[in-house]
Design an enzyme around this catalytic site. Sequence first.
Site, PDB file in Angstrom:
ATOM      1  N   GLY A 147       0.815  -1.213   0.000  1.00 44.47           N
ATOM      2  CA  GLY A 147       0.000   0.000   0.000  1.00 44.47           C
ATOM      3  C   GLY A 147       0.844   1.256   0.000  1.00 44.47           C
ATOM      4  O   GLY A 147       2.047   1.211  -0.290  1.00 44.47           O
ATOM      5  N   CYS A 178       2.222   4.498  16.371  1.00 46.98           N
ATOM      6  CA  CYS A 178       3.177   3.531  16.928  1.00 46.98           C
ATOM      7  C   CYS A 178       4.309   3.146  15.980  1.00 46.98           C
ATOM      8  O   CYS A 178       5.465   3.410  16.284  1.00 46.98           O
ATOM      9  CB  CYS A 178       2.438   2.284  17.389  1.00 46.98           C
ATOM     10  SG  CYS A 178       1.362   2.629  18.790  1.00 46.98           S
ATOM     11  N   LYS A 204       7.035   5.940  14.987  1.00 45.96           N
ATOM     12  CA  LYS A 204       7.861   6.446  16.094  1.00 45.96           C
ATOM     13  C   LYS A 204       8.639   5.314  16.782  1.00 45.96           C
ATOM     14  O   LYS A 204       9.768   5.514  17.231  1.00 45.96           O
ATOM     15  CB  LYS A 204       7.009   7.231  17.093  1.00 45.96           C
ATOM     16  CG  LYS A 204       6.365   6.429  18.190  1.00 45.96           C
ATOM     17  CD  LYS A 204       5.790   7.307  19.279  1.00 45.96           C
ATOM     18  CE  LYS A 204       4.878   6.536  20.217  1.00 45.96           C
ATOM     19  NZ  LYS A 204       5.429   5.343  20.855  1.00 45.96           N
TER      20      LYS A 204
HETATM   21  N1  LIG Z   1      -2.244   4.074  20.449  1.00 48.76           N
HETATM   22  C1  LIG Z   1      -1.930   2.791  20.338  1.00 48.76           C
HETATM   23  O1  LIG Z   1      -2.465   2.050  19.519  1.00 48.76           O
HETATM   24  C2  LIG Z   1      -0.880   2.184  21.234  1.00 48.76           C
HETATM   25  C3  LIG Z   1      -0.736   0.784  21.298  1.00 48.76           C
HETATM   26  C4  LIG Z   1       0.225   0.241  22.136  1.00 48.76           C
HETATM   27  C5  LIG Z   1       1.056   1.084  22.873  1.00 48.76           C
HETATM   28  N2  LIG Z   1       0.931   2.438  22.764  1.00 48.76           N
HETATM   29  C6  LIG Z   1       1.814   3.285  23.579  1.00 48.76           C
HETATM   30  O2  LIG Z   1       1.071   3.713  24.730  1.00 48.76           O
HETATM   31  C7  LIG Z   1       1.435   5.049  25.088  1.00 48.76           C
HETATM   32  C8  LIG Z   1       0.212   5.944  25.069  1.00 48.76           C
HETATM   33  O3  LIG Z   1      -0.289   5.999  23.751  1.00 48.76           O
HETATM   34  P1  LIG Z   1      -1.696   6.681  23.403  1.00 48.76           P
HETATM   35  O4  LIG Z   1      -1.918   6.510  21.953  1.00 48.76           O
HETATM   36  O5  LIG Z   1      -2.729   6.205  24.375  1.00 48.76           O
HETATM   37  O6  LIG Z   1      -1.336   8.222  23.738  1.00 48.76           O
HETATM   38  P2  LIG Z   1      -2.266   9.498  23.709  1.00 48.76           P
HETATM   39  O7  LIG Z   1      -1.423  10.618  23.239  1.00 48.76           O
HETATM   40  O8  LIG Z   1      -3.547   9.189  23.008  1.00 48.76           O
HETATM   41  O9  LIG Z   1      -2.629   9.739  25.250  1.00 48.76           O
HETATM   42  C9  LIG Z   1      -1.702  10.120  26.229  1.00 48.76           C
HETATM   43  C10 LIG Z   1      -2.455  10.866  27.335  1.00 48.76           C
HETATM   44  O10 LIG Z   1      -1.563  11.086  28.437  1.00 48.76           O
HETATM   45  C11 LIG Z   1      -1.909  12.338  29.033  1.00 48.76           C
HETATM   46  N3  LIG Z   1      -0.800  12.780  29.891  1.00 48.76           N
HETATM   47  C12 LIG Z   1       0.381  13.345  29.541  1.00 48.76           C
HETATM   48  N4  LIG Z   1       1.140  13.581  30.638  1.00 48.76           N
HETATM   49  C13 LIG Z   1       0.429  13.157  31.711  1.00 48.76           C
HETATM   50  C14 LIG Z   1       0.678  13.113  33.114  1.00 48.76           C
HETATM   51  N5  LIG Z   1       1.811  13.563  33.627  1.00 48.76           N
HETATM   52  N6  LIG Z   1      -0.287  12.601  33.904  1.00 48.76           N
HETATM   53  C15 LIG Z   1      -1.454  12.139  33.404  1.00 48.76           C
HETATM   54  N7  LIG Z   1      -1.734  12.156  32.081  1.00 48.76           N
HETATM   55  C16 LIG Z   1      -0.814  12.665  31.245  1.00 48.76           C
HETATM   56  C17 LIG Z   1      -2.197  13.206  27.824  1.00 48.76           C
HETATM   57  O11 LIG Z   1      -2.948  14.368  28.183  1.00 48.76           O
HETATM   58  C18 LIG Z   1      -2.977  12.246  26.923  1.00 48.76           C
HETATM   59  O12 LIG Z   1      -4.376  12.311  27.180  1.00 48.76           O
HETATM   60  C19 LIG Z   1       2.529   5.450  24.092  1.00 48.76           C
HETATM   61  O13 LIG Z   1       3.771   5.149  24.652  1.00 48.76           O
HETATM   62  C20 LIG Z   1       2.266   4.564  22.901  1.00 48.76           C
HETATM   63  O14 LIG Z   1       3.426   4.329  22.149  1.00 48.76           O
HETATM   64  C21 LIG Z   1      -0.034   3.004  21.981  1.00 48.76           C
END
Ligand SMILES: NC(=O)c1ccc[n+]([C@@H]2O[C@H](COP(=O)([O-])OP(=O)(O)OC[C@H]3O[C@@H](n4cnc5c(N)ncnc54)[C@H](O)[C@@H]3O)[C@@H](O)[C@H]2O)c1
Length: 445
Positions: free
Chosen positions: A259, A266, A269
């Site tokens: 694609g 994810c 980064k």
């Molecule tokens: N999105 C995915 O599909 C996925 C899957 C597996 C792992 N991850 C990993 O999980 C982690 C989170 O990803 P996401 O997509 O949920 O992120 P996101 O950006 O959607 O959410 C992160 C949240 O954390 C909050 N935040 C920041 N600092 C804070 C603090 N000090 N206290 C409380 N809240 C705080 C932010 O306001 C935000 O709402 C990342 O490391 C990502 O790589 C994501």
Amino acid sequence: MRVTIFGTGYVGLVTGACLAETGNHVLCVDIDPTKVERLNRGEIPIYEPGLESIVKQSHAAGRLRFTTDLAEGVAHGLFQFICVGTPADEDGSADLNQVLSVARSIGEHMVEYRVVVDKSTVPVGTADRVKAEIEGVLNRRKVKIEYDVVSNPEFLKEGAAVEDFMKPERIVIGVNDPRTAALLRTLYEPFNRNRDRVIVMDPRSAEMTKYAANAMLAARITLMNEFANIAERVGADIEQVRVGIGSDPRIGYSFIYPGCGYGGSCFPKDVRALVASSNAVGYQPQLLSAVEVVNERQKEILFAKIERFFGGALRGKTIALWGLSFKPNTDDMREASSRVLMESLWAAGCKVRAYDPAALDEARRIYGKRADLTLCDSAEDALDGADALAIVTEWRQFRSPDFDLIKERLGSDAIFDGRNLYDPSLLKRHGLKYFAVGRGDSLAL
Ligand SMILES: NC(=O)c1ccc[n+]([C@@H]2O[C@H](COP(=O)([O-])OP(=O)(O)OC[C@H]3O[C@@H](n4cnc5c(N)ncnc54)[C@H](O)[C@@H]3O)[C@@H](O)[C@H]2O)c1
């Protein structure tokens, strides 16, 4: 059990909602007051199938609460889940500011035993850094309190996050102390019923497992895209090749769809962060670096095809765009291929009429109001007055469209399909010009 979740994004909100659904008392803490206000009003800030109903039910039952109060969060849960963002820093390494800031809050407010669970995707060694951060604050407070830090990477997929969390393929627990492992096993028991999915390992290996999994998947997609680019130039059809190689059980059919590049929050980064971590320890990961380069290039192929088709005369053209999110069933547009395409089209003087079943608000938030972007209410509406159609997200509703209507509305009869959704011979019969990825059509251009 009492659980605190820091961060209410895709991972935090899904984790909190699923743990509350199974009877735990969950307090979700986020530093974004608007998000917390919306959640307390019963609004779900993200689109994720099945999430809204479980959040609302547990919220109404009092088992799922939302706050901005970090101290209240530390006081609430035996388990302190860190689910905050780990965006890429300028050099590609993971920015750990949010993770370490939560660690400091835990150190500042902790008065009794806590299990700190890191669910964010973090470089190898972060559990030790979290421990050092907490230890530093406790030393300053001149108190000694027992705690443990666990790495528990999350493997859920956006678009199927609730389903993935409820029925995980594996639950990786990176921990040194068997007592802490036993506590986490108990917490995860409801998701681990018909067979044991828990894999206990040391924290560093758990941290590495998450990066290795994402890099492996990103590399598979990218290798397939490389094959597609070759196929296109040598007159082979990558879709036939895909079926031919997927039938080998050592290869399999998953994650070999060619694609216009992978995106999302994810893969891009995490590949970059693994490259940065490797460089930092003196190892140049050439394959991983190439994955990143090839994927970036792949995101440009649709624009290149459109430009070639119109002989470079793009100024004033209108392109209909189906799909804005980086994949179906999500509103997430982080690093989406749609953004690369739209930005190239705008730079060349085109107008875009875009439709997406879930990501229109997100596009509005990212790009605001601009004269060269019209966000449309339906796929058909996006075709109005368009010269050509580009498809970048394989939403199910795009799979079987009314081709006669498309032909009637499009000025040039050309479809540029970044996800190989259609049978080229069928489109030919409808009188459409069809340009997909790796299907031998570059010669036609
Ligand atoms: N999105 C995915 O599909 C996925 C899957 C597996 C792992 N991850 C990993 O999980 C982690 C989170 O990803 P996401 O997509 O949920 O992120 P996101 O950006 O959607 O959410 C992160 C949240 O954390 C909050 N935040 C920041 N600092 C804070 C603090 N000090 N206290 C409380 N809240 C705080 C932010 O306001 C935000 O709402 C990342 O490391 C990502 O790589 C994501």
